[in-house]
Scaffold this motif. Structure first.
Motif, PDB file in Angstrom:
ATOM      1  N   MET A  97       0.822  -1.193   0.000  1.00  9.69           N
ATOM      2  CA  MET A  97       0.000   0.000   0.000  1.00  9.69           C
ATOM      3  C   MET A  97       0.865   1.256   0.000  1.00  9.69           C
ATOM      4  O   MET A  97       0.500   2.257  -0.601  1.00  9.69           O
ATOM      5  N   ARG A  98       1.971   1.172   0.686  1.00 16.67           N
ATOM      6  CA  ARG A  98       2.859   2.322   0.767  1.00 16.67           C
ATOM      7  C   ARG A  98       3.442   2.630  -0.608  1.00 16.67           C
ATOM      8  O   ARG A  98       3.661   3.790  -0.937  1.00 16.67           O
ATOM      9  N   LYS A  99       3.691   1.617  -1.422  1.00 14.97           N
ATOM     10  CA  LYS A  99       4.260   1.848  -2.744  1.00 14.97           C
ATOM     11  C   LYS A  99       3.268   2.613  -3.634  1.00 14.97           C
ATOM     12  O   LYS A  99       3.668   3.482  -4.390  1.00 14.97           O
ATOM     13  N   ILE A 100       1.989   2.297  -3.533  1.00 20.49           N
ATOM     14  CA  ILE A 100       0.986   2.999  -4.334  1.00 20.49           C
ATOM     15  C   ILE A 100       0.895   4.455  -3.875  1.00 20.49           C
ATOM     16  O   ILE A 100       0.842   5.377  -4.692  1.00 20.49           O
ATOM     17  N   LYS A 101       0.922   4.657  -2.561  1.00 23.79           N
ATOM     18  CA  LYS A 101       0.858   5.997  -2.013  1.00 23.79           C
ATOM     19  C   LYS A 101       2.061   6.821  -2.461  1.00 23.79           C
ATOM     20  O   LYS A 101       1.922   7.966  -2.883  1.00 23.79           O
ATOM     21  N   ASP A 102       3.240   6.254  -2.393  1.00 22.05           N
ATOM     22  CA  ASP A 102       4.454   6.961  -2.832  1.00 22.05           C
ATOM     23  C   ASP A 102       4.397   7.252  -4.338  1.00 22.05           C
ATOM     24  O   ASP A 102       4.833   8.312  -4.774  1.00 22.05           O
TER      25      ASP A 102
ATOM     26  N   PHE B 154       1.724   7.848  -6.174  1.00 25.15           N
ATOM     27  CA  PHE B 154       0.825   8.980  -6.404  1.00 25.15           C
ATOM     28  C   PHE B 154       1.458  10.302  -5.969  1.00 25.15           C
ATOM     29  O   PHE B 154       1.290  11.320  -6.622  1.00 25.15           O
ATOM     30  N   TYR B 155       2.191  10.291  -4.858  1.00 24.54           N
ATOM     31  CA  TYR B 155       2.848  11.518  -4.408  1.00 24.54           C
ATOM     32  C   TYR B 155       3.952  11.938  -5.364  1.00 24.54           C
ATOM     33  O   TYR B 155       4.111  13.121  -5.656  1.00 24.54           O
ATOM     34  N   ASN B 156       4.700  10.978  -5.856  1.00 29.71           N
ATOM     35  CA  ASN B 156       5.826  11.286  -6.738  1.00 29.71           C
ATOM     36  C   ASN B 156       5.368  11.656  -8.149  1.00 29.71           C
ATOM     37  O   ASN B 156       6.001  12.470  -8.823  1.00 29.71           O
ATOM     38  N   LYS B 157       4.323  11.053  -8.602  1.00 26.15           N
ATOM     39  CA  LYS B 157       3.852  11.263  -9.978  1.00 26.15           C
ATOM     40  C   LYS B 157       2.573  12.096 -10.037  1.00 26.15           C
ATOM     41  O   LYS B 157       1.861  12.067 -11.030  1.00 26.15           O
ATOM     42  N   ASN B 158       2.279  12.864  -9.009  1.00 24.51           N
ATOM     43  CA  ASN B 158       1.053  13.645  -8.886  1.00 24.51           C
ATOM     44  C   ASN B 158       0.841  14.576 -10.080  1.00 24.51           C
ATOM     45  O   ASN B 158      -0.239  14.610 -10.657  1.00 24.51           O
ATOM     46  N   ASP B 159       1.842  15.324 -10.474  1.00 25.83           N
ATOM     47  CA  ASP B 159       1.712  16.282 -11.572  1.00 25.83           C
ATOM     48  C   ASP B 159       1.399  15.586 -12.892  1.00 25.83           C
ATOM     49  O   ASP B 159       0.566  16.055 -13.671  1.00 25.83           O
TER      50      ASP B 159
END
Length: 128
Positions: free
Chosen positions: A1-6, A8-13
């Motif tokens: 789950m942490r990998k999906i969250k990271d 989205f944060y890293n690739k948000n733009d």
């Protein structure tokens, strides 16, 4: 789950840009007919406007001949102008002639009066 969250944060733009592009593509796809018809619609409106302007300029130059004879009074002149369609009411124009003190200034002859003339302009034409 942490990998999906990271992710989205890293690739948000990048994700936001892709969503905007997808929405824009959907709107364009659904409205492509209206978009492609728009230049033709503008051309039709321009042609209609040009036709209206041509009609207006033609009616502005259109004149009607009215003949005033030596025996005509303000009442008969007003009646002739009403019959020609240049004024709305003969009685009103007769009253206008008499109130302007130009009943004795009416000239004899055939006059070309523009269709769009006002009462003042008509009176100037037939008295000057």
């Amino acid at each position: 789950m942490r990998k999906i969250k990271d992710f989205f944060y890293n690739k948000n733009d990048i994700i936001i840009v892709l969503i905007i592009l997808a929405v824009a593509a959907f709107i364009i796809y659904t409205r492509i007919g209206a978009i492609m018809d728009y230049p033709e619609k503008l051309a039709r409106e321009a042609a209609a406007t040009q036709t209206e302007k041509t009609t207006e300029s033609t009616s502005e130059t259109e004149t009607i001949s009215v003949t005033i004879e030596d025996s005509d009074t303000a009442a008969t002149v007003s009646q002739k102008l009403e019959e020609a369609g240049l004024i709305a009411a003969a009685a009103d124009f007769e009253e206008y002639i008499t109130s302007s003190d130009k009943a004795s200034s009416l000239k004899v002859g055939t006059f070309q009066i523009p269709v769009s003339s006002l009462q003042e302009e008509i009176l100037d034409i037939i008295t000057d």
